[in-house]
Design a protein around this motif. Structure first.
Motif, short mmCIF file in Angstrom:
data_model
loop_
_atom_site.label_atom_id
_atom_site.label_comp_id
_atom_site.label_asym_id
_atom_site.label_seq_id
_atom_site.Cartn_x
_atom_site.Cartn_y
_atom_site.Cartn_z
N LYS A 147 45.56 62.94 48.80
CA LYS A 147 45.58 63.29 47.36
C LYS A 147 46.90 63.91 46.93
CE LYS A 147 42.39 66.95 48.35
NZ LYS A 147 41.04 67.36 48.08
N HIS A 148 47.57 64.60 47.84
CA HIS A 148 48.86 65.21 47.51
C HIS A 148 49.97 64.16 47.37
CE1 HIS A 148 48.79 64.71 51.85
NE2 HIS A 148 50.10 64.81 51.86
N ARG A 149 49.73 62.94 47.87
CA ARG A 149 50.74 61.88 47.81
C ARG A 149 50.42 60.77 46.82
NH1 ARG A 149 51.96 58.98 53.00
NH2 ARG A 149 53.50 58.00 51.66
N VAL A 150 49.22 60.75 46.25
CA VAL A 150 48.84 59.66 45.35
C VAL A 150 49.71 59.70 44.09
CG1 VAL A 150 47.02 58.66 43.92
CG2 VAL A 150 46.48 59.51 46.22
N ALA A 151 50.44 58.61 43.86
CA ALA A 151 51.29 58.50 42.68
C ALA A 151 50.55 57.83 41.53
CB ALA A 151 52.56 57.71 43.01
N ARG A 152 49.84 56.72 41.84
CA ARG A 152 49.15 55.96 40.80
C ARG A 152 47.92 55.27 41.37
NH1 ARG A 152 52.80 56.76 37.30
NH2 ARG A 152 54.93 56.04 37.24
N LEU A 153 46.96 55.04 40.47
CA LEU A 153 45.80 54.21 40.74
C LEU A 153 45.87 53.05 39.76
CD1 LEU A 153 43.01 56.94 41.01
CD2 LEU A 153 44.27 55.89 42.87
N MET A 154 45.65 51.84 40.27
CA MET A 154 45.79 50.67 39.41
C MET A 154 44.64 49.69 39.61
SD MET A 154 49.85 49.95 39.58
CE MET A 154 49.98 49.64 37.83
N ALA A 155 44.37 48.95 38.55
CA ALA A 155 43.41 47.85 38.58
C ALA A 155 44.10 46.64 37.94
CB ALA A 155 42.14 48.21 37.84
N LEU A 156 44.30 45.60 38.74
CA LEU A 156 44.93 44.38 38.24
C LEU A 156 43.85 43.32 38.06
CD1 LEU A 156 48.05 44.19 40.60
CD2 LEU A 156 47.77 45.47 38.47
N HIS A 157 43.72 42.83 36.84
CA HIS A 157 42.68 41.87 36.51
C HIS A 157 43.25 40.45 36.50
CE1 HIS A 157 40.38 45.39 35.47
NE2 HIS A 157 41.27 45.72 34.55
N THR A 158 42.44 39.49 36.97
CA THR A 158 42.86 38.09 36.99
C THR A 158 41.63 37.19 36.91
OG1 THR A 158 44.35 36.55 38.11
CG2 THR A 158 42.83 37.78 39.51
N LYS A 159 41.89 35.91 36.80
CA LYS A 159 40.80 34.93 36.77
C LYS A 159 41.04 33.91 37.87
CE LYS A 159 38.16 32.42 33.35
NZ LYS A 159 38.08 32.11 31.92
N ILE A 160 40.04 33.76 38.77
CA ILE A 160 40.15 32.83 39.89
C ILE A 160 38.94 31.91 39.87
CG2 ILE A 160 40.23 32.61 42.40
CD1 ILE A 160 41.40 35.43 42.50
N ASN A 161 39.20 30.61 39.78
CA ASN A 161 38.12 29.61 39.76
C ASN A 161 37.06 29.95 38.72
OD1 ASN A 161 39.35 28.20 41.89
ND2 ASN A 161 38.34 29.49 43.40
N GLY A 162 37.49 30.37 37.55
CA GLY A 162 36.57 30.69 36.47
C GLY A 162 35.90 32.04 36.57
N GLN A 163 36.20 32.80 37.62
CA GLN A 163 35.59 34.13 37.78
C GLN A 163 36.61 35.22 37.49
OE1 GLN A 163 34.05 34.36 41.76
NE2 GLN A 163 32.22 33.20 41.25
N GLU A 164 36.17 36.22 36.74
CA GLU A 164 37.02 37.37 36.44
C GLU A 164 36.99 38.33 37.63
OE1 GLU A 164 38.86 37.68 33.74
OE2 GLU A 164 38.08 35.96 32.65
#
Length: 129
Positions: free
Chosen positions: A26-43
């Motif tokens: 926790k002392h080193r966490v810079a960022r939390l990310m969620a990258l969204h995409t669509k693969i074969n019609g699924q989000e």
């Protein structure tokens, strides 16, 4: 500075390891990310924890569970809820945006280089030094 993705899996049981990495560092966490995409019609969504660079060594790891979690904006799910709880524990926002799917790249390494470029351009990662 060396910035490298460390893939834990697709977010099934390895999501627990991703969460534990965040809590243990926790002392080193810079960022939390969620990258969204669509693969074969699924989000789908990739979850990422970016840590501060090591000193010495100047190595910045980006731990990822790639494209295995349903996009929470379309399908609410417990795995993303766990990530939100981690964000609250660490007092961090989850940075979210849409990206191209990894399967359009001939190699996963090229996909990760593409994502690192996007993160640098948006100043979520420091530039090469």
């Amino acid at each position: 500075m060396i910035q490298r993705f460390i893939e834990l899996g697709e977010g099934y049981s390895d999501i627990y390891e991703l969460i534990e990495i965040g809590r243990a560092n926790k002392h080193r966490v810079a960022r939390l990310m969620a990258l969204h995409t669509k693969i074969n019609g699924q989000e789908r969504t990739s979850l990422i924890i970016i840590l501060q660079p090591t000193d010495p060594g100047n190595f910045q790891p980006l731990y990822i569970c790639r494209e295995g979690i349903p996009n929470p904006h379309f399908t609410p799910n417990k795995r993303f809820d766990m990530f939100k709880v981690l964000a609250e524990e660490l007092d961090k926002n989850i940075i979210e945006f849409d990206v191209k799917p990894s399967d359009i790249f001939p190699e996963t390494t090229l996909y990760y280089n593409h994502i690192i470029g996007i993160l640098r351009m948006n100043r979520y990662l420091p530039p090469l030094s």
